[in-house]
Design an enzyme around this catalytic site. Sequence first.
Site, short mmCIF file in Angstrom:
data_model
loop_
_atom_site.label_atom_id
_atom_site.label_comp_id
_atom_site.label_asym_id
_atom_site.label_seq_id
_atom_site.Cartn_x
_atom_site.Cartn_y
_atom_site.Cartn_z
CG ASP A 99 -30.51 -0.27 5.13
OD1 ASP A 99 -31.49 -0.56 5.86
OD2 ASP A 99 -30.55 0.92 4.52
CG ASP A 111 -31.16 0.70 9.23
OD1 ASP A 111 -31.26 1.60 10.30
OD2 ASP A 111 -32.05 0.13 8.95
CE1 TYR A 168 -30.36 -4.02 10.05
CE2 TYR A 168 -28.60 -2.63 9.18
CZ TYR A 168 -30.00 -3.20 9.09
OH TYR A 168 -30.79 -2.80 7.91
CG ASN A 175 -35.14 0.97 11.07
OD1 ASN A 175 -34.63 1.05 10.07
ND2 ASN A 175 -35.52 -0.10 11.59
CG HIS A 192 -39.75 -0.98 5.46
ND1 HIS A 192 -40.04 -1.18 6.81
CD2 HIS A 192 -38.69 -1.79 5.29
CE1 HIS A 192 -38.99 -2.04 7.36
NE2 HIS A 192 -38.12 -2.41 6.41
CG HIS A 247 -36.59 1.48 6.27
ND1 HIS A 247 -36.10 0.99 7.21
CD2 HIS A 247 -37.92 1.94 6.11
CE1 HIS A 247 -37.17 0.89 8.01
NE2 HIS A 247 -38.33 1.49 7.45
CB VAL A 248 -37.04 -0.70 1.07
CG1 VAL A 248 -37.33 -1.94 0.00
CG2 VAL A 248 -38.07 -0.30 1.43
CG HIS A 249 -33.21 -4.71 3.84
ND1 HIS A 249 -33.14 -5.71 4.92
CD2 HIS A 249 -33.02 -3.40 4.38
CE1 HIS A 249 -33.22 -4.91 6.03
NE2 HIS A 249 -32.88 -3.55 5.75
#
Length: 391
Positions: free
Chosen positions: A143, A170, A173, A203, A296, A323-325
Amino acid sequence: MEPKLVFAVLLLISVAVSAEYVRPPPRKTLDFPWSEKPSSHPQQVHISLAGDNRMRISWVTDDKSAHSTVEYGTSPGKYSAKSRGESTSYKYLFYSSGKIHHTIIGPLEPNTVYFYRCGGQGVEYQLKTPPDQFPITFAVAGDLGQTGWTESTLDHIDQCKYDVHLLPGDLSYADYMQHRWDTFGELVEPLASSRPWMVTQGNHEKESIPLLVDGFASYNSRWKMPYEESESSSNLYYSFEVAGAHIVMLGSYADYDEYSDQYHWLKADLAKVDRAKTPWLLVLLHVPWYNSNKAHQGEGDDMKAAMEPLLYDAKVDLVLAGHVHAYERSSFLNAWLFDLQKRVHNGNSDPCGPVYITIGDGGNKEGLASKYVFASCYLFAPFTLPESKHC
């Protein structure tokens, strides 16, 4: 030498504490001043592993007639070999990409510095191939995005003597703004042109517009991974081997049920793993299967239900997700809060299951997911994995 993998986790590690820690808010998205380059000169150069002793060099040119060739050798300015590759481009509504080149070079010697030039134009780059035996060091950051925190993460990665970068989804962005793919490529080029970056989709790579644009068009065009070399039918999932590790990159946004191509490919790929040759077996994906963060929750449950038995039967050592930051890892505690077991299967402590790690805060614009079941603080830290112990 005892086999080991060294992971530099350049993200945020969660540990229980009594004092509350408040991290500064997300930094602003970076501005990139326009830099004029000759249209035939390479931009956004990045490299990736492409089969045994080979590397894929990827770059973009504004000149649509530029050649997809790479000259390379072990001395600066002296190129003893030359490879010709392929090119592609894509349109996204009113945006037209430059010419995107992908050229495979090799065979290459392990643990060796090579100098190379793309398309016979522009500056000379250099890369270092990974070792072919232990120890091997990975940098892992998910991410990423394009903020001040991204710059900080990349600076930390640059200070780490790593061999391969793993990115569990990710990337840019860009979120439909295609020029942000170009600025991301320029942002990561200093690192991504010198060490292989192995990525999978998240995503934010999907970018589909019903009836107008297929999902992952930008990602698949720009970040080609060794899916064909690993007998996958999709760039969204693949595997590769480096030193003593077999690494599987799964697609959280490709079909994954027991009737899907990805499921059948994964089952066949895991069946071919030779643990005598690659004692470490790792899996990366974007959406975590185990998650105690409030962000999430439950999004990975269906994929876990379908594929977790395959990973367990193959005795996977480690599963890394984004995904989970935030950062967290699997850990079962007894009544006295002593850490008894880090391996998990089917929601229970199991010495034959994988360790699960979420590492999803590389610097993206959305900021930190800080709400856990338990209080946490956040620190930068590396960690070392000892000799693989699978059942």
